[in-house]
Design a protein around this motif. Structure first.
Motif, PDB file in Angstrom:
ATOM      1  N   VAL A 167      -6.250 -16.669   0.476  1.00  0.00           N
ATOM      2  CA  VAL A 167      -6.896 -15.678   0.113  1.00  0.00           C
ATOM      3  C   VAL A 167      -7.393 -15.132   1.225  1.00  0.00           C
ATOM      4  O   VAL A 167      -8.342 -15.662   2.234  1.00  0.00           O
ATOM      5  CB  VAL A 167      -8.228 -16.109  -0.981  1.00  0.00           C
ATOM      6  N   GLY A 168      -7.215 -14.084   1.559  1.00  0.00           N
ATOM      7  CA  GLY A 168      -7.375 -13.177   2.909  1.00  0.00           C
ATOM      8  C   GLY A 168      -6.312 -12.871   3.803  1.00  0.00           C
ATOM      9  O   GLY A 168      -5.419 -13.838   4.104  1.00  0.00           O
ATOM     10  N   GLY A 169      -6.015 -11.610   4.040  1.00  0.00           N
ATOM     11  CA  GLY A 169      -4.766 -11.377   5.010  1.00  0.00           C
ATOM     12  C   GLY A 169      -5.082 -11.093   6.298  1.00  0.00           C
ATOM     13  O   GLY A 169      -4.371 -10.142   6.843  1.00  0.00           O
ATOM     14  N   GLY A 170      -6.096 -11.600   7.050  1.00  0.00           N
ATOM     15  CA  GLY A 170      -6.420 -11.193   8.346  1.00  0.00           C
ATOM     16  C   GLY A 170      -5.869 -11.913   9.355  1.00  0.00           C
ATOM     17  O   GLY A 170      -4.796 -12.599   9.011  1.00  0.00           O
ATOM     18  N   LEU A 209      -2.894 -13.445  -0.859  1.00  0.00           N
ATOM     19  CA  LEU A 209      -3.827 -12.315  -1.347  1.00  0.00           C
ATOM     20  C   LEU A 209      -4.458 -11.340  -0.433  1.00  0.00           C
ATOM     21  O   LEU A 209      -5.491 -11.932   0.239  1.00  0.00           O
ATOM     22  CB  LEU A 209      -4.972 -12.910  -2.280  1.00  0.00           C
ATOM     23  N   GLY A 210      -4.009 -10.321  -0.010  1.00  0.00           N
ATOM     24  CA  GLY A 210      -4.856  -9.504   1.025  1.00  0.00           C
ATOM     25  C   GLY A 210      -5.627  -8.281   0.251  1.00  0.00           C
ATOM     26  O   GLY A 210      -5.136  -7.601  -0.455  1.00  0.00           O
ATOM     27  N   GLU A 211      -6.897  -8.319   0.563  1.00  0.00           N
ATOM     28  CA  GLU A 211      -7.702  -7.443  -0.166  1.00  0.00           C
ATOM     29  C   GLU A 211      -7.579  -5.948   0.285  1.00  0.00           C
ATOM     30  O   GLU A 211      -7.707  -4.889  -0.264  1.00  0.00           O
ATOM     31  CB  GLU A 211      -9.353  -7.613   0.117  1.00  0.00           C
ATOM     32  N   GLU A 212      -7.175  -5.761   1.749  1.00  0.00           N
ATOM     33  CA  GLU A 212      -6.807  -4.585   2.167  1.00  0.00           C
ATOM     34  C   GLU A 212      -5.770  -3.951   1.878  1.00  0.00           C
ATOM     35  O   GLU A 212      -4.607  -4.693   1.569  1.00  0.00           O
ATOM     36  CB  GLU A 212      -6.966  -4.520   3.628  1.00  0.00           C
ATOM     37  N   ARG A 255       0.500 -10.025  -1.340  1.00  0.00           N
ATOM     38  CA  ARG A 255       0.093  -8.959  -2.387  1.00  0.00           C
ATOM     39  C   ARG A 255      -1.196  -8.255  -2.006  1.00  0.00           C
ATOM     40  O   ARG A 255      -2.249  -8.655  -1.753  1.00  0.00           O
ATOM     41  CB  ARG A 255      -0.431  -9.977  -3.749  1.00  0.00           C
ATOM     42  N   LEU A 256      -0.886  -6.808  -1.700  1.00  0.00           N
ATOM     43  CA  LEU A 256      -1.925  -6.211  -1.007  1.00  0.00           C
ATOM     44  C   LEU A 256      -2.885  -5.415  -2.036  1.00  0.00           C
ATOM     45  O   LEU A 256      -2.424  -5.320  -2.999  1.00  0.00           O
ATOM     46  CB  LEU A 256      -1.093  -4.847  -0.198  1.00  0.00           C
ATOM     47  N   LEU A 315      -9.205 -20.707   1.943  1.00  0.00           N
ATOM     48  CA  LEU A 315      -9.854 -19.422   2.070  1.00  0.00           C
ATOM     49  C   LEU A 315      -9.887 -19.025   3.400  1.00  0.00           C
ATOM     50  O   LEU A 315     -10.480 -19.667   4.137  1.00  0.00           O
ATOM     51  CB  LEU A 315     -11.107 -19.925   1.447  1.00  0.00           C
ATOM     52  N   ALA A 316      -9.469 -17.571   3.694  1.00  0.00           N
ATOM     53  CA  ALA A 316      -9.392 -17.025   4.960  1.00  0.00           C
ATOM     54  C   ALA A 316     -10.202 -15.777   4.668  1.00  0.00           C
ATOM     55  O   ALA A 316      -9.577 -14.642   5.176  1.00  0.00           O
ATOM     56  CB  ALA A 316      -8.023 -16.957   5.391  1.00  0.00           C
ATOM     57  N   THR A 317     -11.264 -15.721   4.060  1.00  0.00           N
ATOM     58  CA  THR A 317     -11.683 -14.496   3.718  1.00  0.00           C
ATOM     59  C   THR A 317     -12.594 -13.548   4.803  1.00  0.00           C
ATOM     60  O   THR A 317     -13.012 -12.596   4.725  1.00  0.00           O
ATOM     61  CB  THR A 317     -12.668 -14.540   2.671  1.00  0.00           C
TER      62      THR A 317
END
Length: 494
Positions: free
Chosen positions: A8-11, A26-29, A62-63, A92-94
């Motif tokens: 979780v997190g695409g940073g 899973l990338g929120e941006e 998954r953007l 978790l890489a939020t």
């Protein structure tokens, strides 16, 4: 049965792990993973957004997908679009959120028009759309991020005021002398600097910012306001799932949370009481976790994909090698070098080596600490094979990262600076300091016993490679070498 790994997190941290292993990311941006360190250069117009993209993960990202809930019993992640993603291991890489200061005129998460944090590519693009020559811009926060933003806005022709509540710029990384030199350089770029200056509120008209109010009653006209007041770990998802949370998500040396099937890495993770907020530790943590997962699961696959006998012929991008350049010259956007560079105003120095993606060719270089290594015959650096489970370090552990900050400020006479460790000496420490006022060069190291404990260099960074190696290695300094040799161009290595 193959292990389903969900990130979780695409940073920086999440993307690095996804380059090392097949995972569901899973990338929120809405953007593909990018190098956040170079956002100021995108704002200044030096690079197009696509130039700072990180090497592509092994599986499609998954953007635009935001995780909203973790069901630890069912081992699923619920997303804002209603979908459920099952996992065997969750990472978790939020990341972190920008700190919004308690100012009059700021209410809730909705900011007045013209007011932006400086954390994401969308923030950067929104500021670019607002700024034109002559626009009055105020940057709140004089740490690394604020200085970088002020420099970028000035490069666009804005009339920039930089406000800092503390006594000096970049006070967490620089001593008073180095900070004074930095201030002189920033002012030479046309930036008006105010230190010991507390912002108390924002004025607005029809929902648009018009001015910044200072605590002493002074008012700064503003059409654009940049909030560069540091970052705070994003822990709400972990907290609502019942995981142990302090300042960040608490992890052990295997980067496990209080739930053995869930790990945390990057800006959101707290290890041994430290939350870094830095690119280097995020990469180090991702690498350690990748090695651990390789040992435990020889053929991890993304959700919905089965493994074939013997596993796929995994390859890795050049970002996975521990390579660098001694002179700091980059060799391509997807190459990597050994370094640390801060991504927020809450930089802390701790242990081990840090690494981060190379900037595009011609970018401000980061601290070089290792010579480049060639690829094996017949294979490019971009096609190196991933280690097998047997080859991965069987005792991989994360023990912390020693942080070294580097920044290049442009202008007619560009200024390079580097800082690491403790730059303010304690009683009994030895201090070696060289100043060249004619070249605005300043070099200083702090030695405690037989160990290098900190240093700062401005203008002339010729010795930084050797100093960085001594700092990272935490090795005893040679008895026979005078301390002054630490500040020679070879760092006393000859």
């Amino acid at each position: 049965m193959s292990t389903r790994i969900v990130v979780v997190g695409g940073g920086t941290a999440g993307a690095r792990l996804a380059q090392r292993l097949p995972v569901t990311l899973l990338g929120e941006e809405p953007h593909a993973p990018y190098n956040r360190v170079l956002l100021a250069d995108v704002l200044a117009g030096r690079y197009a957004p696509e130039v700072i993209a990180l090497p592509a993960p092994r599986e499609p990202v998954r953007l635009g997908v935001r995780a909203v809930r973790i069901d630890r019993a069912a081992r699923t992640v619920e997303c804002a679009d209603g979908s459920l993603v099952a996992y065997d291991r969750l990472v978790l890489a939020t990341g972190s959120n920008p700190v919004l200061p308690p100012l009059r005129g700021l209410r809730g998460a909705v900011l007045p028009a013209g007011v932006h944090p400086f954390r994401t590519l969308d923030d950067c693009l929104a500021l670019r759309a607002l700024v034109r020559p002559g626009v009055r811009a105020v940057v709140i926060g004089g740490g690394l991020l604020g200085v970088s933003a002020a420099r970028a806005l000035a490069a666009l022709g804005a009339d920039v005021v930089l406000t800092q509540q503390g006594e000096r710029l970049m006070e967490r990384q620089l001593d008073s002398h180095a900070s004074a030199l930095l201030r002189s350089h920033v002012e030479s770029l046309g930036v008006e600097v105010h230190t010991e200056c507390r912002v108390s509120g924002l004025r607005q008209r029809d929902g648009t910012v018009t001015a910044v109010e200072l605590a002493d009653g002074y008012v700064l006209d503003a059409q654009v306001v940049v909030l560069a007041c540091g970052v705070r770990p994003r822990v709400s998802l972990a907290r609502s799932a019942g995981l142990s949370v302090a300042a960040g998500i608490v992890v052990d040396d295997e980067l496990r949370t209080s739930d053995p099937s869930i790990h945390a890495i990057g800006d959101c993770a707290e290890h041994a009481g430290h939350v870094y907020g830095l690119a280097g530790p995020a990469l180090e943590q991702a690498d350690v976790l990748a090695d651990l997962l390789l040992n435990e699961t020889p053929t991890p696959t993304p959700c919905g994909r089965s493994s074939r006998s013997g596993g796929p012929p995994w390859t890795k991008s050049s970002g996975e090698g521990r390579v660098g350049t001694r002179d700091g010259a980059p060799s391509g956007a997807s190459a990597f070098r050994a370094l640390t560079r801060t991504t927020g105003d809450d930089a802390q120095g701790v242990r081990v080596q840090a690494r981060e993606p190379l900037a595009p060719a011609g970018a401000p270089s980061a601290v070089p600490t290792r010579s480049a290594q060639g690829a094996p015959p017949g294979r490019s650096l971009g096609e190196e094979r991933l280690p097998t489970a047997a080859e991965a370090a069987p005792t991989a552990r994360y023990t912390g990262t020693r942080a070294l900050t580097r920044l290049t400020l442009g202008g007619p006479h560009p200024l390079d600076l580097a800082a690491f460790g403790q730059v303010t000496p304690e009683p009994g420490d030895d201090v070696v300091q060289l100043t060249d006022a004619t070249r605005a060069a300043y070099r200083k190291v702090v030695v405690r016993g037989d160990r290098l404990v900190g240093g700062v260099l401005l203008g002339d960074l010729a010795a930084v490679g050797a100093l960085a190696r001594a700092w990272e290695g935490d090795e005893a300094l040679p008895d026979e070498a005078p301390l002054l040799h630490l500040l020679t161009h070879d760092g006393g290595s000859s």
